[in-house]
Write an enzyme that holds these catalytic residues in place. Structure first.
Site, mmCIF file in Angstrom:
data_model
loop_
_atom_site.group_PDB
_atom_site.id
_atom_site.type_symbol
_atom_site.label_atom_id
_atom_site.label_comp_id
_atom_site.label_asym_id
_atom_site.label_seq_id
_atom_site.Cartn_x
_atom_site.Cartn_y
_atom_site.Cartn_z
ATOM 1 N N GLY A 57 0.841 -1.199 0.000
ATOM 2 C CA GLY A 57 0.000 0.000 0.000
ATOM 3 C C GLY A 57 0.869 1.240 0.000
ATOM 4 O O GLY A 57 2.056 1.161 0.330
ATOM 5 N N CYS A 84 5.340 -6.349 1.505
ATOM 6 C CA CYS A 84 5.738 -4.932 1.528
ATOM 7 C C CYS A 84 5.082 -4.222 2.731
ATOM 8 O O CYS A 84 5.411 -4.514 3.867
ATOM 9 C CB CYS A 84 5.407 -4.280 0.181
ATOM 10 S SG CYS A 84 6.185 -2.676 -0.037
ATOM 11 N N TYR A 85 4.118 -3.325 2.493
ATOM 12 C CA TYR A 85 3.440 -2.673 3.618
ATOM 13 C C TYR A 85 2.837 -3.731 4.550
ATOM 14 O O TYR A 85 2.859 -3.577 5.770
ATOM 15 C CB TYR A 85 2.334 -1.749 3.083
ATOM 16 C CG TYR A 85 1.563 -1.029 4.165
ATOM 17 C CD1 TYR A 85 2.003 0.185 4.668
ATOM 18 C CD2 TYR A 85 0.385 -1.573 4.688
ATOM 19 C CE1 TYR A 85 1.293 0.842 5.677
ATOM 20 C CE2 TYR A 85 -0.332 -0.929 5.687
ATOM 21 C CZ TYR A 85 0.131 0.283 6.172
ATOM 22 O OH TYR A 85 -0.570 0.927 7.167
ATOM 23 N N HIS A 172 7.916 -7.883 -3.876
ATOM 24 C CA HIS A 172 6.581 -8.222 -4.394
ATOM 25 C C HIS A 172 6.617 -9.532 -5.194
ATOM 26 O O HIS A 172 6.923 -9.513 -6.381
ATOM 27 C CB HIS A 172 6.065 -7.088 -5.283
ATOM 28 C CG HIS A 172 5.688 -5.867 -4.509
ATOM 29 N ND1 HIS A 172 4.425 -5.654 -4.021
ATOM 30 C CD2 HIS A 172 6.443 -4.812 -4.109
ATOM 31 C CE1 HIS A 172 4.396 -4.503 -3.357
ATOM 32 N NE2 HIS A 172 5.615 -3.971 -3.399
ATOM 33 N N GLU A 174 4.211 -11.110 -6.362
ATOM 34 C CA GLU A 174 3.126 -11.151 -7.348
ATOM 35 C C GLU A 174 3.496 -10.503 -8.676
ATOM 36 O O GLU A 174 2.788 -10.670 -9.679
ATOM 37 C CB GLU A 174 1.873 -10.460 -6.770
ATOM 38 C CG GLU A 174 1.958 -8.942 -6.621
ATOM 39 C CD GLU A 174 2.659 -8.466 -5.350
ATOM 40 O OE1 GLU A 174 3.432 -9.235 -4.760
ATOM 41 O OE2 GLU A 174 2.454 -7.296 -4.968
ATOM 42 N N SER A 227 -18.988 -1.944 -26.021
ATOM 43 C CA SER A 227 -18.049 -1.057 -26.715
ATOM 44 C C SER A 227 -17.483 -1.727 -27.955
ATOM 45 O O SER A 227 -16.863 -1.077 -28.779
ATOM 46 C CB SER A 227 -16.899 -0.709 -25.783
ATOM 47 O OG SER A 227 -16.083 -1.862 -25.613
ATOM 48 N N GLY A 228 -17.677 -3.043 -28.068
ATOM 49 C CA GLY A 228 -17.070 -3.766 -29.174
ATOM 50 C C GLY A 228 -15.747 -4.379 -28.778
ATOM 51 O O GLY A 228 -15.189 -5.188 -29.499
ATOM 52 N N VAL A 230 -13.151 -6.531 -26.026
ATOM 53 C CA VAL A 230 -13.223 -7.874 -25.456
ATOM 54 C C VAL A 230 -14.048 -7.879 -24.164
ATOM 55 O O VAL A 230 -14.890 -8.758 -23.942
ATOM 56 C CB VAL A 230 -11.794 -8.365 -25.109
ATOM 57 C CG1 VAL A 230 -11.821 -9.785 -24.595
ATOM 58 C CG2 VAL A 230 -10.868 -8.226 -26.297
ATOM 59 N N ASP A 231 -13.798 -6.870 -23.323
ATOM 60 C CA ASP A 231 -14.388 -6.908 -21.981
ATOM 61 C C ASP A 231 -15.913 -6.877 -22.022
ATOM 62 O O ASP A 231 -16.574 -7.707 -21.392
ATOM 63 C CB ASP A 231 -13.883 -5.729 -21.139
ATOM 64 C CG ASP A 231 -12.375 -5.649 -21.118
ATOM 65 O OD1 ASP A 231 -11.742 -6.692 -21.350
ATOM 66 O OD2 ASP A 231 -11.833 -4.559 -20.877
ATOM 67 N N LYS A 372 -7.208 -8.516 -17.896
ATOM 68 C CA LYS A 372 -7.540 -8.731 -19.306
ATOM 69 C C LYS A 372 -7.339 -10.182 -19.757
ATOM 70 O O LYS A 372 -8.200 -10.760 -20.405
ATOM 71 C CB LYS A 372 -6.666 -7.790 -20.144
ATOM 72 C CG LYS A 372 -6.872 -7.876 -21.608
ATOM 73 C CD LYS A 372 -8.195 -7.301 -22.036
ATOM 74 C CE LYS A 372 -8.160 -5.812 -22.137
ATOM 75 N NZ LYS A 372 -9.413 -5.176 -22.433
#
Ligand code: XMP
Length: 516
Positions: A57, A84-85, A172, A174, A227-228, A230-231, A372
């Site tokens: 954070g 981290c934090y 990190h 990740e 929107s056209g 992928v999402d 994504k």
């Protein structure tokens, strides 16, 4: 799928990478949930976590009002990994001093693993590149812990209390730049939390469909903003699976689409989904409202507002629809600063209080926690065609944020035509699947050139091309020089008003993918 999957709980302290942790956990085959740091101990216990991860954070643990989680979590007997934090909070809560390091560590740093015989560092090589981003650090290990890794500037880069199954890392794991990050997370999940790593995206379909049905009810109707990209297509597929023909989609053409895009969207969509699609043409409104506007955030806000206006009008024409749905994904949310404690990077057009303004009962955003590439996997799991699922992403505000500064029809034409040439050449070179996103930007800079025997004073267009998994970080795509030369030659030769082509060689971070 089991009714209630084994869950790893992530406590969010406003870090840019919190959902990246969630996603890495999912990649390891384990279901994960995120709760904010101020969740109550009861909420935390209700998730029946098999393990807890404390995120990073932006705050300093020493500042007044620094976010803290209920210290009772350390007494639950559940394994905890602080990142981290999160590690500093774990140490601080156990009485250790936190101090400013002599040197801020940022980027790839060599970490020496001092104990690789057990715990989360089990089996790792001793020297490893890890992604660091910190000013403060744990100055002394708390009672019951011992240091298990260090760097030149950070004597306690990782710590462990195996008896209580508490672990902390200053770096990190990740982030993909951390070489052995996935191995560390796997050790935490498999060996320390003892979870079965058998969760999959197919299972997510069941969970998401159930959640949508709960939210929308047995008779509720939904209007979805398409929107056209992928999402929103994947969100539509998920909603269609959940509620069938109670779904209506609206596609808004704001006039900033790529060449030929609107026709393609309508064609692909009508072939793929047997649901009602409304094609709203709103070019004039968007252009008029953006006249004279140069500031990127203001542009984005006007576009977001105009989308709302168009949806409102379409909803009115259609008669009542109960809920509003859109394909918001996690990077849209985090970069818009909508996660408690995180900073605004850019306001994505679709993140805001849409349903209240629109008079809908609720906002349905089934992809809000996904990245994504996870959305793409979900699209495949839902049976969508690859040609739709693997389209390169295109931002909701379209070419409007690829023209730096004020929009004019001429500038939009230049960016549209140059983008079309770039896309044609990248596809012809067979690189359209290996480059994650590629487009041109009208930089706003004008420069002197010579064409024939005449002086020109025209716009410079930049090529932006990146490779990335999650669009949170990105590398520059390495388009061969020869191809770049061909593209540049075609752009200056074929696009009136452009006499110079630049190649953007900046990674994300520090730059973002789009220029505005
Ligand atoms: P940035 O520029 O934030 O882009 O590094 C990350 C990804 O998000 C897309 N993007 C948007 N998508 N609405 C969208 O639907 C937006 O307002 C928006 N802004 C950026 C961008 O194209 C890239 O894929």
């Amino acid at each position: 799928m089991t009714e209630k999957p084994q869950c790893i709980l992530i406590i969010d302290f406003g870090g840019q990478y919190t959902q990246l942790i969630a996603r890495r956990v999912r990649e390891c085959g384990v279901y994960s949930m995120v709760l904010p740091y101020n969740a109550t101990l009861t909420d935390i216990k209700d998730t029946q976590p098999k393990g807890i991860i404390l995120s990073g954070g932006p705050a300093s643990i020493l500042e007044v009002g620094a976010p803290k989680v209920d210290a009772g979590i350390f007494e639950l007997g559940v394994p905890i990994l602080g990142i981290c934090y999160g590690m500093q909070l774990m140490a601080y809560t156990h009485g250790a001093p936190i101090e400013q390091g002599e040197q801020r560590e940022y980027g790839r740093i060599t970490v020496t693993m001092d104990d690789t015989s057990t715990g989360i560092l089990n089996g790792l090589k001793t020297e490893s590149q890890c992604w660091m981003s910190h000013t403060y650090q744990v100055a002394k290990v708390p009672n019951g812990f011992h240091a298990v890794a260090h760097t030149v500037n950070c004597p306690i880069a990782a710590m462990a209390n195996p008896e209580k199954k508490l672990y902390g890392v200053q770096f990190h794991p990740e982030v993909t730049h951390t070489e052995q990050g996935t191995l560390m997370l796997q050790s935490f999940l498999k060996d320390i939390c003892n979870v079965a790593c058998n969760w999959s995206m197919e299972a997510y379909v069941d969970i998401a469909v159930r959640q949508i049905r709960n939210q929308v009810g047995d008779n509720g109707t939904v209007l979805l903003g398409l929107s056209g990209g992928v999402d929103s297509a994947v969100a539509a597929a998920l909603l269609y699976r959940a509620i069938g023909s109670r779904l209506t989609c609206v596609y808004v053409d704001h006039g900033f689409m790529r060449a030929g895009e609107s026709d393609q969207v309508v064609e692909i969509f009508t072939k793929t989904f047997p649901v009602e699609l409304i094609h709203a043409q709103a070019e004039k409104r968007f252009f008029a409202d953006l006249k004279g506007v140069t500031e990127p955030e203001e542009k984005r806000k006007i576009i977001g507002r105009d989308f709302v206006e168009v949806f409102k009008e379409e909803a009115k024409k259609l008669g009542k629809r109960d809920h509003f749905a859109q394909g918001t994904i996690y990077p849209d949310v985090i970069e818009s600063g909508k996660v408690k404690g995180s900073a605004v990077i850019k306001s994505h057009h679709n993140v805001g209080g849409l349903p209240k303004e629109l008079g809908f009962e609720s906002l349905v955003e089934p992809l809000r926690m996904l990245f994504k590439d996870e959305v793409r996997k979900l699209g495949i799991a839902l049976g969508l065609p690859e040609s739709l699922v693997y389209r390169q992403p295109f931002p909701g505000p379209g070419l409007a944020i690829r023209v730096i500064g004020e929009l004019t029809p001429e500038k939009v034409r230049i960016v549209r035509e140059s983008d079309s040439i770039l896309r044609e050449e990248i596809a012809a070179a067979g690189m359209d699947r290996s480059i994650s996103q590629y487009f041109t930007v009208l930089t706003g800079a004008r420069s002197v050139g010579v064409m024939g025997d005449e002086r020109t004073y025209d716009y410079a267009v930049a090529i932006r091309a990146v490779t990335t998994d999650d669009f949170m970080t990105a590398d520059v795509a390495k388009i061969p020089y020869e191809l770049l030369g061909k593209i540049a030659g075609r752009i200056v030769g074929e696009v009136d008003g452009c006499n110079r082509v630049l190649y953007d060689i900046t990674t994300k971070p520090p730059a973002s993918i789009e220029w505005e």
